[in-house]
Motif scaffolding. Structure first.
Motif, mmCIF file in Angstrom:
data_model
loop_
_atom_site.group_PDB
_atom_site.id
_atom_site.type_symbol
_atom_site.label_atom_id
_atom_site.label_comp_id
_atom_site.label_asym_id
_atom_site.label_seq_id
_atom_site.Cartn_x
_atom_site.Cartn_y
_atom_site.Cartn_z
ATOM 1 N N ASP A 1 0.839 -1.187 0.000
ATOM 2 C CA ASP A 1 0.000 0.000 0.000
ATOM 3 C C ASP A 1 0.884 1.252 0.000
ATOM 4 O O ASP A 1 2.096 1.147 -0.169
ATOM 5 N N ALA A 2 0.243 2.407 0.182
ATOM 6 C CA ALA A 2 0.991 3.661 0.114
ATOM 7 C C ALA A 2 2.102 3.704 1.169
ATOM 8 O O ALA A 2 3.217 4.159 0.899
ATOM 9 N N GLN A 3 1.801 3.208 2.388
ATOM 10 C CA GLN A 3 2.811 3.251 3.443
ATOM 11 C C GLN A 3 3.995 2.339 3.135
ATOM 12 O O GLN A 3 5.137 2.662 3.428
ATOM 13 N N PHE A 4 3.694 1.195 2.529
ATOM 14 C CA PHE A 4 4.761 0.282 2.133
ATOM 15 C C PHE A 4 5.676 0.959 1.109
ATOM 16 O O PHE A 4 6.905 0.922 1.226
ATOM 17 N N MET A 5 5.065 1.614 0.119
ATOM 18 C CA MET A 5 5.848 2.301 -0.913
ATOM 19 C C MET A 5 6.684 3.425 -0.305
ATOM 20 O O MET A 5 7.826 3.648 -0.689
ATOM 21 N N GLN A 6 6.082 4.125 0.673
ATOM 22 C CA GLN A 6 6.777 5.220 1.340
ATOM 23 C C GLN A 6 7.995 4.682 2.110
ATOM 24 O O GLN A 6 9.060 5.282 2.100
ATOM 25 N N THR A 7 7.796 3.547 2.770
ATOM 26 C CA THR A 7 8.897 2.917 3.503
ATOM 27 C C THR A 7 10.042 2.591 2.540
ATOM 28 O O THR A 7 11.217 2.817 2.845
ATOM 29 N N MET A 8 9.671 2.072 1.368
ATOM 30 C CA MET A 8 10.692 1.744 0.378
ATOM 31 C C MET A 8 11.446 3.005 -0.052
ATOM 32 O O MET A 8 12.670 2.991 -0.189
#
Ligand SMILES: [Zn+2]
Length: 453
Positions: A170-177
């Motif tokens: 999700d968006a948070q996962f992408m942000q973490t990346m």
């Protein structure tokens, strides 16, 4: 002990000595990057310039965030300081912070700093003050573990792994990346950062979340194109009342309103709002509230667009300063080519004009030199077909241009014709297609058709 100091670090791996700047006071209002380093675990970590090994420097740290009335001290136990030495080190740092504060802003929390026993404890206290709960921290650790799993998986197994974890992407996962990529870049690990960026791209193209993001972006683009079309149909004689009609028609449709203000910001000036207020004064009381809400929202949107333009301008100004003061401007230009956009070129042109107006010959010639270097870099970055078409359009005579086509068109093949069509569309579409340029393009295209058969 000062807020930052230079020290010599000796690499634990290769013994090479090098200089590093150690940070002892972390205040996000003064230096947001230091807080990011702290949370990312890279604060006072210095990669060795010789072998790349990260070298940590242990130091007492004072974390201060005035906006949250938060002050935390941390003295690493490994330093083996006596109680007195600890208190003195912390006292020095607190004085460093309090002398910087404006008069009369002294508050009680400054007298009773909290303390952290470990670096991890310090990080958790800072996160908690940001409203990050232990559950959220655990969820974030889970995301980091998932990112690590993706990084360590061989490319041929990525599709299966994406399918298996699709619901967690999700968006948070992408942000973490993205955060991990930034952190790697900061540590000077460029190749790994690029590898992670490529994986992130692959996940975006092959996950349900990525599909949604892409379709939303396409939908937004379609809305912007539609509003742009409507505006261009209004023509150059459009009045404020036309824009007002359009805004009222779009009321409640956030995407169309944003597109409208983004595309036609100058139409929404102070006079527009005066005219809208006059209209509001005349309508029946029943429809007044809706118009007032629209007015307030339009005013918010114009402020947002102005703020974005201001930020873009500040970034452009910073980049221009960096280029102008660099001993190797071409390198900086190449590295930042992606940020050299319309705003940047406008700013540069305005600066050249201003220097010329002031009679500053040195300044204007230096800026013109930067301009030429940028144009050269942009051209060098173009696909070879476009570079060639550019040369054709700039050839002194039509005959020379034809000769160039005869000589070089075969090495490009049909892709040259496609590129010519794209250039033609761009020239006519921009509405300022120079007739001589269009004629030259038609001539060389015909010649290319002859040559390529
Ligand atoms: Zn080393």
């Amino acid at each position: 002990m000062p807020a930052t100091f230079q020290t010599t670090v000796q690499c634990v791996q290769c013994r090479q000595p090098f200089r590093g700047v150690v940070q002892t006071v972390i205040d996000p209002s003064q230096n947001p990057q230091a807080k990011i380093s702290l949370l990312g675990g890279t604060l006072n970590q210095f990669p060795c310039p010789n072998c790349g090994t990260p070298n940590g420097v242990l130091t007492p740290i004072l974390y201060h965030d005035g906006s949250k009335e938060l002050m935390i001290t941390y003295v690493p136990m490994e330093l083996g300081l006596t109680r007195d030495a600890q208190e003195k080190a912390i006292g020095d740092l607190i004085r460093e912070v309090t002398t910087q504060l404006p008069k009369n802003s002294f508050k009680a929390y400054l007298l009773q700093p909290r303390s952290a026993l470990t670096m991890q404890g310090l990080i958790e206290q800072v996160l908690q003050a940001d409203g990050v709960t232990p559950e959220m921290m655990e969820a974030q650790r889970e995301r980091v573990r998932l990112v690590e799993m993706f990084i360590q998986t061989p490319p041929e197994l990525l599709p299966g792994l994406i399918q298996q974890h699709d619901a967690r992407i999700d968006a948070q996962f992408m942000q973490t990346m993205t955060l991990i990529i930034q952190q790697l870049l900061q540590e000077g690990r460029q190749p790994l950062a690029e590898q992670v960026a490529a994986i992130q791209n692959y996940i975006l193209e092959n996950s349900t979340f990525g599909e949604q993001v892409i379709s939303q972006a396409q939908q937004q683009e379609a809305v912007v194109a539609e509003v742009a079309e409507t505006l261009s149909n209004l023509g150059e004689t459009a009045q404020r009342s036309d824009f007002m009609k359009l805004a009222i028609e779009y009321a409640g449709d956030e995407q169309r309103l944003q597109a409208l203000i983004g595309l036609a910001r100058p139409a929404f000036d102070a006079t527009f709002f005066q005219e809208l207020n006059a209209v509001i004064g005349k309508v029946p009381a029943s429809s007044r509230a809706a118009l007032e809400a629209l007015r307030d929202h339009l005013s918010e949107l114009t402020a947002m667009v102005d703020q974005q333009a201001q930020m873009a301008l500040q970034e452009a100004a910073t980049l221009l300063r960096v280029i102008a003061s660099s001993p190797n401007p071409d390198e900086i230009i190449r590295e930042n080519l992606g940020d050299i956009d319309y705003t940047f070129l406008q700013l540069l042109t305005a600066n050249i004009q201003e220097a010329t107006r002031r009679g500053d010959v040195n300044g204007s010639s230096k800026l013109k030199d930067i301009y030429n270097r940028i144009i050269a870099a942009l051209q060098a970055n173009m696909p070879p077909e476009l570079q060639f078409i550019n040369e054709l359009l700039n050839a002194p005579t039509a005959d020379e241009a034809r000769q160039m086509v005869i000589q070089h068109a075969p090495s490009f093949g049909p892709s040259l014709l496609e590129a010519m069509d794209a250039v033609e569309q761009q020239l006519t579409g921009s509405g300022n297609g120079n007739p001589a340029l269009l004629e030259r393009l038609a001539q060389v295209r015909q010649e290319a058709v002859n040559v390529l058969g």
